[in-house]
Design an enzyme around this catalytic site. Structure first.
Site, short mmCIF file in Angstrom:
data_model
loop_
_atom_site.label_atom_id
_atom_site.label_comp_id
_atom_site.label_asym_id
_atom_site.label_seq_id
_atom_site.Cartn_x
_atom_site.Cartn_y
_atom_site.Cartn_z
N ASP A 212 0.82 -1.22 0.00
CA ASP A 212 0.00 0.00 0.00
C ASP A 212 0.85 1.26 0.00
O ASP A 212 2.04 1.21 0.29
CB ASP A 212 -0.82 0.03 1.29
CG ASP A 212 -2.08 -0.80 1.16
OD1 ASP A 212 -2.35 -1.29 0.05
OD2 ASP A 212 -2.76 -0.95 2.18
N LYS B 46 -3.37 3.84 -3.32
CA LYS B 46 -3.89 4.92 -4.14
C LYS B 46 -2.90 6.06 -4.01
O LYS B 46 -2.59 6.51 -2.92
CB LYS B 46 -5.25 5.38 -3.61
CG LYS B 46 -6.29 4.30 -3.63
CD LYS B 46 -7.64 4.87 -3.19
CE LYS B 46 -8.68 3.77 -3.09
NZ LYS B 46 -8.54 2.92 -1.92
N MET C 203 -7.89 8.72 9.59
CA MET C 203 -8.56 9.16 8.35
C MET C 203 -9.49 10.35 8.64
O MET C 203 -10.59 10.42 8.09
CB MET C 203 -9.37 8.01 7.74
CG MET C 203 -8.51 6.85 7.32
SD MET C 203 -9.45 5.54 6.54
CE MET C 203 -10.08 4.68 7.95
N1 SAH Z 1 -4.04 0.18 9.42
C1 SAH Z 1 -3.50 1.49 9.64
C2 SAH Z 1 -4.54 2.55 9.43
C3 SAH Z 1 -5.06 2.60 8.04
S1 SAH Z 1 -6.18 3.93 7.79
C4 SAH Z 1 -2.89 1.57 11.03
O1 SAH Z 1 -3.06 0.65 11.84
O2 SAH Z 1 -2.18 2.53 11.28
C5 SAH Z 1 -5.10 5.20 7.27
C6 SAH Z 1 -4.97 6.25 8.34
O3 SAH Z 1 -3.98 5.88 9.27
C7 SAH Z 1 -4.49 7.59 7.82
O4 SAH Z 1 -5.56 8.33 7.27
C8 SAH Z 1 -3.96 8.23 9.06
O5 SAH Z 1 -5.00 8.73 9.85
C9 SAH Z 1 -3.37 7.04 9.80
N2 SAH Z 1 -1.91 6.93 9.61
C10 SAH Z 1 -1.25 5.89 9.09
N3 SAH Z 1 0.08 6.11 9.12
C11 SAH Z 1 0.27 7.30 9.70
C12 SAH Z 1 1.42 8.07 10.03
N4 SAH Z 1 2.65 7.64 9.76
N5 SAH Z 1 1.23 9.27 10.62
C13 SAH Z 1 0.00 9.72 10.90
N6 SAH Z 1 -1.12 9.03 10.61
C14 SAH Z 1 -1.00 7.83 10.02
#
Ligand code: SAH
Length: 580
Positions: A127, A149, A263
Site C-alpha cells: 500500500d 492509491k 482518516m
Molecule cells: N491500518 C492502519 C490505518 C489505516 S487507515 C494503522 O493501523 O495505522 C489510514 C490512516 O492511518 C491515515 O488516514 C492516518 O490517519 C493514519 N496513519 C497511518 N500512518 C500514519 C502516520 N505515519 N502518521 C500519521 N497518521 C498515520
C-alpha cells in the site's frame, strides 16, 4: 470426460458463470503448455464446482476439482489451472499469503516476524502507507505490486487486490500483503482474507504496530496515563457515501478517554464541532499529528476549540491522526523523537548491494530517516593474482599489507583463508585506509596497525620491505612507489534494479542529504538521478577523493574532517543543524 473437448463444443444450459470458469481454466492451461485439456463445471447453490483435466507430456491424465464462489468464475478457472500446473512442475509448492502490518512508517517498527516472512516473499503487494525503508527490505528477486492509491500512479481496486492475492498464491508463491500500521485496524484486511478463505488458500496474519499508538508515542504522547484517563478509543473520521458520520459523539464524551481519529483530517472541523456539541470541554487538549515516525513528523497542538482554526491556516500533511484528550498536554515534555541529533533528516545512503550498511544504522540511531540505495555491485577481479599474493604473504614476501576499502578486506581474506590461516599474517603490518576498513578487518579478527586516510600514499610505502596494496579497479592510478605491488581486487558496477526512485524523491524535495563514502557511491547515486539537477543535493562525504567526485557532479558538498565514522557523524550533525 473427453479431454479434447473445448467448452464451446458442449451443449449445456445457459449459465455464464459456468462457461466463464471453464474458459478461464482452458485459457490458462493453453497459455502455459500444449497439454490437451478439458473442463466441466456444475453449480451447487451459489458455488461452482469446477473439474479440470489434462493429459501431461508423459501421457498421464491429471484431474483435479475446486469449489469456488459463483461471483468469481474466472478466478476459479485460473486458480484450478495454476494449482494443477504447479503440481506438475519439478518443485511443486503450495502458495500462501501473509497479511503483514508494516507499521506506521519507521522501518524499525516492522515486527521481526513481518521482516522474516518478507525476506522469503516471491510477491509483495503493498500500500501507499508502507514506509520506503520497509519497501527497501523486499527481496531483489520478488515481484512488487503496488495496490495503494497515489496520485498519478496506476493502482488496483480492492476487488482486484483480493483477486491478485488468490491468483499468486495459487501459482505456488509466497505472497506478502504489506499494509500500513496494523492490517486489521481500518485496513480492510478482513475483506482480503474473505476471498482467500473461499478458495481454501492458506494464510497467516502478522499484526503490525498501528499508527493509532505509535504516532502519539513518537510525539511524546502516552495514549493512556493514570492521572488523566483510563481508556483509549480509535475512531475512523471517514464519512459514509451519504456524507454522514458513523460517530456517536455523546458516547465518546462519556468515556472520558483519549480519542484517536484515523482518516480524519478532512473531517477535522466536523469532529471538533461534534465533540463540542456533545458537551466536551472546549479547553480539552487536541492535536493533529502528521506523518508520524518519519523524518517529516510534525504536530499541531491546540484545544478542541482552537485546533480546527489552527489547521485551516496551514496545509496539513497526510497521513495524519487527530488525538483528543488531556494526555496531549504531555507532548512538549515527553517529545523525544525530535530531540535526537539527526531528527528531521531524510538521508540517502548509496551502498553496495551485498552488504548491510553500518553507516545506515548509525544514522538511524541518531534519529535520521535513511533511504538505503543499494545501487552498487562489486565483482571480483584477478582471482589468480590474489591466490598467488596469498601464498607470497604466507611465505613472508611482504612486510606490509594495505587494504584500501572494506570490500578489499571482504574479497581478499576469504581467498587467503582458503589455503592459509591467520598465522600467515603474523609478521605482516596491516594498514587500513579509513575507519570503515579497519572495522571490517576487525570482523575477521584482525587489527590494523595503522589507519590512514586515502591521501596518505607516502606513508603507506614508508619503511623497509615490500608492500602489497589491495585496491579497487577505478581507484587512483598514481604510479606505484618502489617496493610496492598493487592488485585490483574488484570493480564496481552500477545497478538500478530494486533501488528506490531517487530521481522522483529528489524532485519532490524528499531528500535532505546524501552521504558518500567512496567515489563509486557518488557515481552510482548520480546514475540513479537520471540527469536531475544535482546542485540541489547536499552531500556529506568521507575523504577528499569522494568529495572531489561529488563536487564534479555539481552537488553542494561538505567533507568530514577525517576519514572516520565519528568525524562523519559530527559533520552530519552540523548539516542537520543548518537544515533545521
Ligand atoms: N491500518 C492502519 C490505518 C489505516 S487507515 C494503522 O493501523 O495505522 C489510514 C490512516 O492511518 C491515515 O488516514 C492516518 O490517519 C493514519 N496513519 C497511518 N500512518 C500514519 C502516520 N505515519 N502518521 C500519521 N497518521 C498515520
Amino acid at each position: 470426460m473427453d479431454v479434447n473437448a473445448s467448452a464451446e463444443d458442449r451443449q449445456e444450459p445457459q449459465d455464464d458463470a459456468l462457461r466463464l470458469c471453464r474458459e478461464a481454466f482452458l485459457d490458462r492451461i493453453k497459455a502455459a503448455c500444449s497439454f490437451p485439456a478439458g473442463a466441466e463445471a456444475v453449480r451447487e447453490g451459489d458455488k461452482i464446482r469446477l473439474m479440470g483435466t489434462f493429459r501431461d507430456d508423459k501421457g498421464k491424465t491429471v484431474t483435479d476439482t475446486l469449489d469456488g464462489p459463483d461471483t468469481e468464475p474466472e478466478l476459479l478457472g485460473h486458480v484450478l489451472a495454476s494449482r494443477m500446473l504447479s503440481k506438475e512442475s519439478d518443485a511443486p509448492r503450495e502458495g500462501k499469503v501473509w497479511l503483514v502490518g508494516a507499521g506506521p512508517g519507521d522501518e524499525g517498527l516492522l515486527t521481526l516476524k513481518g521482516a522474516e516472512v518478507l525476506s522469503r516473499a516471491d510477491t509483495v503487494v503493498y500500500d501507499a502507507l508502507v514506509g520506503d525503508g520497509i519497501l527497501a527490505l523486499i527481496p531483489q528477486k520478488a515481484e512488487r505490486i503496488f495496490a495503494g492509491k497515489r496520485a498519478g500512479h496506476h493502482y488496483l481496486r480492492q476487488e482486484d487486490t483480493n483477486r491478485v492475492l488468490v491468483e499468486k498464491a495459487a501459482e505456488g508463491k509466497n505472497v506478502v500483503r504489506l499494509k500500513g500500521g496494523d492490517p486489521f485496524l481500518f485496513g480492510r484486511g478482513g475483506e482480503e482474507l474473505e476471498l482467500l478463505s473461499l478458495f481454501g488458500i492458506p494464510y497467516e496474519v502478522v499484526p503490525g504496530i498501528t499508527s493509532a499508538f505509535a504516532v502519539p508515542a513518537y510525539n511524546g504522547i502516552p495514549v493512556t496515563h493514570r492521572d488523566f484517563c483510563s481508556s483509549v478509543h480509535i475512531i475512523t473520521g471517514h464519512r459514509r457515501a451519504d456524507h454522514t458520520y458513523d460517530i456517536d459523539f455523546d458516547a465518546l464524551r462519556r468515556t472520558k478517554g483519549t480519542l484517536v481519529f484515523l482518516m480524519g483530517v478532512a473531517s477535522l472541523p466536523d469532529i471538533c464541532d461534534g465533540l463540542l456539541k456533545a458537551g466536551m470541554d472546549p479547553d480539552t487538549p487536541a492535536a493533529v499529528l502528521e506523518r508520524g515516525t518519519t523524518a517529516r513528523q510534525h504536530r499541531i497542538c491546540g484545544t478542541l476549540a482552537t485546533l480546527a482554526g489552527m489547521c485551516a491556516q496551514t496545509t496539513v500533511m497526510t497521513p495524519a491522526i487527530i488525538v483528543v484528550g488531556k494526555v496531549v498536554s504531555l507532548a512538549d515534555r515527553f517529545a523525544w523523537a525530535e530531540a535526537r541529533p539527526l531528527a528531521g533528516l531524510r538521508v540517502v545512503v548509496t551502498r553496495h548491494r551485498d552488504r548491510d550498511s553500518s553507516l545506515a544504522s548509525m544514522l538511524r540511531e541518531k534519529g535520521a530517516e535513511v533511504i538505503e540505495n543499494p545501487a552498487i555491485e562489486t565483482r571480483l577481479l584477478n582471482e589468480d593474482a590474489l591466490c598467488e599474493a596469498a601464498d607470497e604473504l604466507a611465505l613472508g614476501v611482504y612486510s606490509k599489507l594495505v587494504f584500501t576499502s572494506p570490500i578489499c578486506v571482504r574479497k581478499f581474506l576469504p581467498i587467503l583463508f582458503r589455503d592459509h590461516d591467520i598465522r600467515s599474517l603474523a609478521s605482516v603490518r596491516i594498514v587500513s585506509v579509513g575507519d570503515l576498513t579497519a572495522k571490517e578487518l576487525s570482523l575477521f579478527g584482525l587489527r590494523a596497525d595503522w589507519i590512514c586516510s586515502e591521501e596518505d600514499g607516502d606513508g603507506i610505502s614508508r619503511g623497509n620491505g615490500r608492500t602489497l596494496i589491495l585496491r579497487e579497479r577505478t581507484a587512483s592510478t598514481a604510479e606505484m612507489k618502489e617496493g610496492c605491488d598493487a592488485i585490483e581486487v574488484y570493480e564496481t558496477v552500477n545497478v538500478s534494479e530494486g533501488t528506490p526512485d531517487i530521481a522522483s524523491q529528489l524532485r519532490a524535495g524528499e531528500i535532505d542529504l546524501a552521504v558518500f563514502t567512496s567515489v563509486s557511491t557518488v557515481k552510482a547515486f548520480a546514475a540513479c538521478c537520471h540527469g536531475e539537477d544535482l546542485s540541489r543535493v547536499r552531500a556529506v562525504c568521507i575523504g577528499e577523493q569522494t568529495a572531489k567526485a561529488a563536487r564534479e557532479t555539481g552537488m553542494n558538498v561538505r567533507m568530514s574532517e577525517k576519514a572516520t565514522l565519528a568525524s562523519l557523524e559530527k559533520e552530519l550533525e552540523k548539516a542537520a543543524g543548518e537544515h533545521r
